[in-house]
Each structure stands twice: as structure tokens, then as C-alpha cells.
Design a protein around this motif. Sequence first.
Motif, short mmCIF file in Angstrom:
data_model
loop_
_atom_site.label_atom_id
_atom_site.label_comp_id
_atom_site.label_asym_id
_atom_site.label_seq_id
_atom_site.Cartn_x
_atom_site.Cartn_y
_atom_site.Cartn_z
N GLN A 280 83.31 7.44 -40.20
CA GLN A 280 82.79 6.31 -41.33
C GLN A 280 81.12 6.41 -41.67
OE1 GLN A 280 85.53 4.83 -42.47
NE2 GLN A 280 84.03 4.11 -44.03
N GLU A 284 80.63 6.27 -45.55
CA GLU A 284 79.40 5.59 -46.64
C GLU A 284 78.42 5.95 -47.20
OE1 GLU A 284 79.40 1.77 -46.77
OE2 GLU A 284 80.98 1.58 -45.91
N ARG A 287 79.46 7.12 -50.30
CA ARG A 287 79.57 6.01 -51.49
C ARG A 287 77.87 5.80 -52.11
NH1 ARG A 287 83.50 2.54 -47.78
NH2 ARG A 287 85.31 3.90 -47.96
N GLU A 288 76.57 5.74 -51.32
CA GLU A 288 75.79 5.03 -51.29
C GLU A 288 74.95 6.20 -51.96
OE1 GLU A 288 74.97 1.96 -47.30
OE2 GLU A 288 74.18 4.11 -47.95
N ILE A 435 71.36 7.13 -44.61
CA ILE A 435 72.16 5.35 -45.17
C ILE A 435 71.41 4.35 -44.35
CG2 ILE A 435 72.61 5.43 -42.67
CD1 ILE A 435 75.34 4.81 -43.14
N GLY A 439 74.60 -0.40 -44.14
CA GLY A 439 75.75 1.05 -44.40
C GLY A 439 76.27 0.90 -43.02
N ARG A 442 78.04 -1.76 -41.75
CA ARG A 442 79.37 -1.52 -42.15
C ARG A 442 80.24 -0.34 -41.20
NH1 ARG A 442 77.02 -2.35 -46.95
NH2 ARG A 442 76.72 -0.34 -47.56
N ALA A 443 79.42 0.81 -41.31
CA ALA A 443 80.70 1.64 -40.09
C ALA A 443 80.88 1.71 -39.54
CB ALA A 443 79.55 3.40 -40.20
#
Length: 484
Positions: A280, A284, A287-288, A435, A439, A442-443
Motif C-alpha cells: 500500500q 500511495e 498516487r503522490e 512518499i 501518505g 495512510r498506508a
Amino acid sequence: MLPSHPFDDDKLKEECGVFGVIGQAEAANFVALGLHALQHRGQEAGGIVSHDPEQGFNSARRFGYVRDNFTKASLMETLPGPLAIGHVRYSTAGKKGAVIRDVQPFFGEFAMGGAAIAHNGNITNAAALRKELIQHGSIFQSSSDSECIIHLMARSFQKNIPERMKDALRRVEGAFSIVAMTRTKLIGVRDALGVRPLVLGKIGDTGWALSSETCALDIIGAEFVREIEPGEMVVITAEGVESHRPFAPAKPRFCIFEHVYFSRPDSIVGGQSIYETRRQIGVELARECPVDADIVCPVPDSGTPAAIGYSQESGIPYAMGIIRNQYTGRTFIEPTESIRNMGVLLKLNVNRALIKGKRVILVDDSVVRGTTSRKIKEMILDAGAAEVHFRIASPPTMWPCFYGVDTPERDKLLAANMNEEEMRAHLGVDSLRFISLDGLYRAAGEAKGRNNDYPQYCDACFSGEYPVEPADMIAQGFEIKAAE
């Protein structure tokens, strides 16, 4: 001291691993297996203490790998009994190097009997405690901070070992997950913040195990029961498990780098799969920090789950662009300067047919000094890559850890001295992105990211916010981050 191989100066060193078993014949054999599964947490040395009702306490401490020492029948026969604890070590406090007296578990003989203790973590007020104890007559046998606990126990007036341990640990600051034993008890305890991990397992109908990670329970066929909670002490006897709360309540601050790198990917932490958390992290990160490229390659082995997640989220194919030589260990002999200069090739090799002409995303777990990243970048370019993009599965490591991780001094941490663009230019890559701390949270399961009023994890190596003041280091002149 074992000779280190080429990357050892550019990774945060694993702390230590602890393991204990009660209620099984030849418990030391179970402990040896558990320590083997925890070898990633410390490769410098290991030790086991056992107790047998007829022979009493016995111990063995050795330098090197568990497999090279504690698989020998001649040694294991000297460790009889149904109760044993063990420790694998990478030195994070005390003198570096081959000093056998620094190898745990430590043993002490008290009026009510002997006790042994194995500690994962770091005591941040150890220097002050050591000075006080020596002034009051204590004679230390090692340079380890962990020995302070034994001496504090010796000075306690409590009538049994668990109560003496509570007394001692109330004076200790920093991080500790401890596995200890008396003649009849197996004891496990975590500091109030729960910085370092410790779990409880059940072996059959009569046995119990304590371990730094769940993966070590798997190797002995133990059932994972639960994590030892922050601030909890468990005392295990033939009658079962007793739980105690010897410390003032505090909000937990588990080490977030356990999710990023330290724990084995097949372990479970906080009810979460470490592998899934790392995958995960890659999601993230994609996405970032998107980038146009042809393939996503992990830096083996720690970057692999994040690279898989990055590939899945971005749609860019995952590929094994770097192959790890599985047979190069820490004891590899590097006899000449010319061979040492080839160090990176001893461990990793580029899959040239795959890399040539490609725009490559390299996913790694961290950047510490940057020396490894530069070497890998050069290998990828030499293999004919068109572009090299680094994506890092942790935020920039800007601050040293004082809770059981051997971190370079702050002036040697690349991110403490350069911003992201300066690091990119220093490494000589087309792009470099980390990251975010949000992030990473969140992961790790915090949907809203990091709660700045109360960070759910210890993230001091990224944020500079130390949940326990590193008193000894401040006394030596270390400057903590100023309040914003």
C-alpha cells in the motif's frame, strides 16, 4: 566484529530480536528456531539462557549467525530445560565490535534466585543511570545500556523478580521490549509507548512463547495469541498468563519504520500484514509521485512489495531489473582494495537485457547516506537505461533514532543536509521523490494521514519529534528540533 558487506553503511541497522519459550521440553531448541526467524533484526551475535530444575541456569553466547552456532547438537545439549530466552544483536548502544560480554541475554543472581533478561530497544537515560549506579557501588560487566536494568533490579527491595523488574523499569527512559526469565517464570514487558514490538504465542496445550515478531511464532508452530500491549507486563507460569500494568498510561507511539523496513514482510503488526502495508505504501507513492516510465523495478529485497504496489496503481509493468545474489552474506571476505571497489556487484546485478533503453523507476525503502543509491544508479545507466527515477517508500530520513536503531549522526544523513532537488542532483537521477508522511500514515491504516496533535506512531527519524527526550544525547550536545 563480522566484516560488513558493501551496503551496510547505508541502511538503518535492524535493532535486536528477542524470543522466549516456557512449558516445552528442550525449550532452547525452540528459541534457536525463533532466533533464526528473527535473524534480520540482528546479525552480529546471539545468545540463549535456559533453566533446568536439576542443572539450574545455563547460557551460551556466540558471534555470528544463529545457523552457524545454535544448530550444533554439542552446544544445544548444554542448554537443557523447559524454559529459555534468547537474543539476536546488532549493537545500538555500548561499544561497537566483538566484545562477548556485551552479548545478551544478561544474567543476575539475586537473593530470591537468578534471572536473565533480553532487551530490544534503547535506554535514553542510560549514561545518567550508569553513572549513578557506579557511584553507589555497582560493577558493570558490559558496555550495554541494557545491563542497567539488572543493576536497578539488584538495588530494589521488592521480594520477587517481577516486582523488582517493575521497580527498575519505572526508572528507565526510552524504548524497551523485554523478554526475561526466572527459574519458573517467563516475563514479557513493553514500555508505555510501545515503541518496539512484542507478541505472545501459544504452543500446543502447555507451552507459551514471546517474540519480537509473529514470523518467529510460525517457525515453531505456535499460534499467535495477541500483541503485548504498550505498558503491559505479562508473567507466564505453568498456571497461565498474568497481566500487569506497572506504568502510567500513555498514548502509544509504535515505531513506524517497522512497517517500512525492519519487520519481515510475513509478520503481522497491529492486526495488519507488513507485506500489505508495504504494498500500500507503493500505491500511495504512485498516487503522490507519478512519472512516465517503461518499467518499475524494486531495489531487492526491501523495496519489492512497494514496487509491486506502485506498478499495480500506475499500470507500469513490474520487472526484476536488479537481481540479488542470495549467497553473499555479511561474512563475505573482501581481500583487496580492487575487490572492495566492486562491492555493489557482489550483492546486486543488473538484468541488462531488460533494462537497456528503458525509462526505469527504482523503488527503494529509504535513502540514508545516499552512497548505495548512487552506486545502483550507475549500474542501471551502465546497463543502458534511458532514464532513472527513484521513488522512496519512506519520507526523507532527517533525524537519528535513539530508541534502538543504529542511525548515522545527523550531519551524515543526506536529507538533513540537502533538499529534495539537491539530493536528486547529488544522486544524478532524472527524478527523486519520497512518499509524504501523511501518505505513509495512510498506508499504515490511518485513513486521514498523520494527526499532528497526536502522531499515532513514533516517526522521529522523519519529523524530528521525539516522544521521549533523548536525555543522554542532549547532555552530549545534541540539539533537538525546535518547537514550531
